[in-house]
Motif scaffolding. Structure first.
Motif, PDB file in Angstrom:
ATOM      1  N   PRO A 132       7.518  -0.024 -11.435  1.00 28.35           N
ATOM      2  CA  PRO A 132       7.994  -0.998 -10.450  1.00 28.35           C
ATOM      3  C   PRO A 132       9.451  -1.379 -10.631  1.00 28.35           C
ATOM      4  O   PRO A 132      10.072  -1.883  -9.698  1.00 28.35           O
ATOM      5  N   TRP A 133       9.997  -1.159 -11.823  1.00 29.62           N
ATOM      6  CA  TRP A 133      11.406  -1.515 -12.063  1.00 29.62           C
ATOM      7  C   TRP A 133      12.341  -0.408 -11.596  1.00 29.62           C
ATOM      8  O   TRP A 133      13.530  -0.638 -11.410  1.00 29.62           O
ATOM      9  N   ASN A 134      11.815   0.774 -11.430  1.00 29.91           N
ATOM     10  CA  ASN A 134      12.602   1.915 -10.972  1.00 29.91           C
ATOM     11  C   ASN A 134      11.834   2.618  -9.865  1.00 29.91           C
ATOM     12  O   ASN A 134      11.151   3.622 -10.117  1.00 29.91           O
ATOM     13  N   VAL A 135      11.902   2.097  -8.667  1.00 31.76           N
ATOM     14  CA  VAL A 135      11.217   2.707  -7.530  1.00 31.76           C
ATOM     15  C   VAL A 135      11.875   4.061  -7.244  1.00 31.76           C
ATOM     16  O   VAL A 135      13.099   4.184  -7.256  1.00 31.76           O
ATOM     17  N   SER A 136      11.059   5.060  -7.009  1.00 31.93           N
ATOM     18  CA  SER A 136      11.573   6.397  -6.759  1.00 31.93           C
ATOM     19  C   SER A 136      12.406   6.432  -5.479  1.00 31.93           C
ATOM     20  O   SER A 136      12.295   5.559  -4.611  1.00 31.93           O
ATOM     21  N   ALA A 185       0.826  -1.204   0.000  1.00 27.01           N
ATOM     22  CA  ALA A 185       0.000   0.000   0.000  1.00 27.01           C
ATOM     23  C   ALA A 185       0.860   1.255   0.000  1.00 27.01           C
ATOM     24  O   ALA A 185       0.561   2.233  -0.697  1.00 27.01           O
ATOM     25  N   LEU A 186       1.948   1.246   0.768  1.00 24.44           N
ATOM     26  CA  LEU A 186       2.823   2.412   0.826  1.00 24.44           C
ATOM     27  C   LEU A 186       3.518   2.682  -0.501  1.00 24.44           C
ATOM     28  O   LEU A 186       3.891   3.818  -0.807  1.00 24.44           O
ATOM     29  N   LEU A 187       3.687   1.638  -1.313  1.00 18.81           N
ATOM     30  CA  LEU A 187       4.348   1.783  -2.607  1.00 18.81           C
ATOM     31  C   LEU A 187       3.368   1.864  -3.775  1.00 18.81           C
ATOM     32  O   LEU A 187       3.784   1.879  -4.933  1.00 18.81           O
ATOM     33  N   ALA A 188       2.093   1.903  -3.466  1.00 13.97           N
ATOM     34  CA  ALA A 188       1.089   1.806  -4.530  1.00 13.97           C
ATOM     35  C   ALA A 188       1.142   2.971  -5.508  1.00 13.97           C
ATOM     36  O   ALA A 188       0.712   2.834  -6.649  1.00 13.97           O
ATOM     37  N   GLY A 189       1.654   4.113  -5.089  1.00 13.32           N
ATOM     38  CA  GLY A 189       1.709   5.259  -5.981  1.00 13.32           C
ATOM     39  C   GLY A 189       2.883   5.275  -6.941  1.00 13.32           C
ATOM     40  O   GLY A 189       2.978   6.162  -7.798  1.00 13.32           O
ATOM     41  N   GLU A 190       3.772   4.275  -6.828  1.00 16.41           N
ATOM     42  CA  GLU A 190       4.935   4.232  -7.715  1.00 16.41           C
ATOM     43  C   GLU A 190       4.508   4.019  -9.167  1.00 16.41           C
ATOM     44  O   GLU A 190       3.660   3.180  -9.457  1.00 16.41           O
ATOM     45  N   GLN A 191       5.125   4.756 -10.074  1.00  8.40           N
ATOM     46  CA  GLN A 191       4.759   4.692 -11.483  1.00  8.40           C
ATOM     47  C   GLN A 191       5.468   3.563 -12.228  1.00  8.40           C
ATOM     48  O   GLN A 191       4.957   3.047 -13.222  1.00  8.40           O
ATOM     49  N   GLN A 194       3.581  -4.669  -9.588  1.00  6.99           N
ATOM     50  CA  GLN A 194       4.127  -5.778  -8.813  1.00  6.99           C
ATOM     51  C   GLN A 194       5.338  -5.245  -8.065  1.00  6.99           C
ATOM     52  O   GLN A 194       6.440  -5.235  -8.564  1.00  6.99           O
ATOM     53  N   LEU A 195       5.099  -4.727  -6.857  1.00  6.34           N
ATOM     54  CA  LEU A 195       6.170  -4.109  -6.083  1.00  6.34           C
ATOM     55  C   LEU A 195       6.573  -4.995  -4.925  1.00  6.34           C
ATOM     56  O   LEU A 195       5.748  -5.685  -4.387  1.00  6.34           O
ATOM     57  N   ILE A 249      19.095  -1.969  -5.545  1.00 13.57           N
ATOM     58  CA  ILE A 249      18.178  -0.923  -5.110  1.00 13.57           C
ATOM     59  C   ILE A 249      18.659   0.437  -5.603  1.00 13.57           C
ATOM     60  O   ILE A 249      17.869   1.362  -5.806  1.00 13.57           O
ATOM     61  N   LEU A 250      19.966   0.552  -5.845  1.00 12.41           N
ATOM     62  CA  LEU A 250      20.536   1.810  -6.311  1.00 12.41           C
ATOM     63  C   LEU A 250      20.670   1.863  -7.825  1.00 12.41           C
ATOM     64  O   LEU A 250      20.872   2.930  -8.394  1.00 12.41           O
TER      65      LEU A 250
END
Length: 255
Positions: free
Chosen positions: A143-147, A135-141, A254-255, A228-229
């Motif tokens: 999934p392969w490049n998490v902000s 839920a906390l990551l649901a706004g990510e545009q 899919q995060l 992650i980086l």
């Protein structure tokens, strides 16, 4: 003859996935939680009980993060694990759960942000989360490049989890996120834990990750953690979820 009770309506779906990160959305969603049926992200207790129970001891002090109105905490009590503390940052749902389970005094419910837990270090033997990180990551545009903000949010939660766990304690995460998306977050040496992975469910498989504090990550897992980086994109588009969960963000990432 009495009419059968009306079915509980499905929860309101936000217009934008980023609203899953807002406490105002959850307060509104749970305004009738005391009178509505539990909503279970990624399956109810029976779906993963065979994997979860071997990781628990009756004397464990258990913390459930982002409890919502799930019956998980109560199911743990019924399963022989009575010392359960559940937190959520929606004071509305916490009040509803305190009312619903007032007859079980060993179950404790507190309003708290999982990114800044108000517990002393080493307070728990087990920390559980089911869908909270999703839920906390649901706004990510992508999934392969998490902000950087998303990475920081997850790190805040995991740092707090590691802090409140005793040496030898277990962090158990139940999620829709496959290893190539989630393991890079968990496989960080600063959390001081090992990492295992299992799946559960029929048809589409959900994921269960077990981290034990005081043990080490493997060399391969440490290598995954460096991603992650510098995340990489797939050569083909990922397949999205198709399951009974009808929340929009579950079908989009899919995060």
């Amino acid at each position: 003859m009495a009419s059968p009770p009306a079915p509980t309506p499905p929860p309101a779906i936000p217009e934008q996935n980023c609203r899953y990160c807002e406490v105002q959305y959850w307060d509104q969603r749970y305004r009738n939680a005391a009178d509505s049926a539990p909503y279970e992200w990624f399956g109810d207790f029976s779906a993963f009980r065979a994997l979860l129970e071997p990781e628990l001891r009756p004397e464990d002090r258990i913390l459930v993060l982002g409890c919502g109105n799930s019956a998980l905490s109560y199911e743990l009590f019924l399963g022989g694990f009575p010392d359960v503390t559940s937190v959520d940052y929606s004071s509305v749902v916490v009040a509803a759960m305190q009312t619903r389970y007032a007859h079980v005094p060993s179950l404790r419910w507190e309003t708290m942000d999982v990114r800044a837990l108000d517990f002393p270090s080493g307070s728990f033997d087990v920390v559980l989360e089911k869908g909270t990180l999703d839920a906390l990551l649901a706004g990510e545009q992508d999934p392969w490049n998490v902000s950087s903000e998303g990475v920081h949010t997850v790190d805040q939660v995991l740092s707090e989890v590691s802090r409140v766990l005793v040496h030898g304690g277990r962090f158990i995460s139940l999620t829709s996120a496959a290893p190539h998306f989630r393991m890079r977050h968990y496989a960080q040496v600063r959390y001081s834990w090992s990492l295992r992975h299992a799946t559960y469910g029929s048809g589409f498989h959900f994921h269960l990750y077990i981290m034990q504090k005081g043990r080490e990550l493997t060399v391969a897992q440490l290598a995954i953690g460096t991603q992650i980086l510098s995340p990489t994109r797939p050569s083909i588009a990922p397949c999205f979820l198709q399951d009974s969960d009808h929340e929009d963000f579950l079908h989009a990432i899919q995060l």
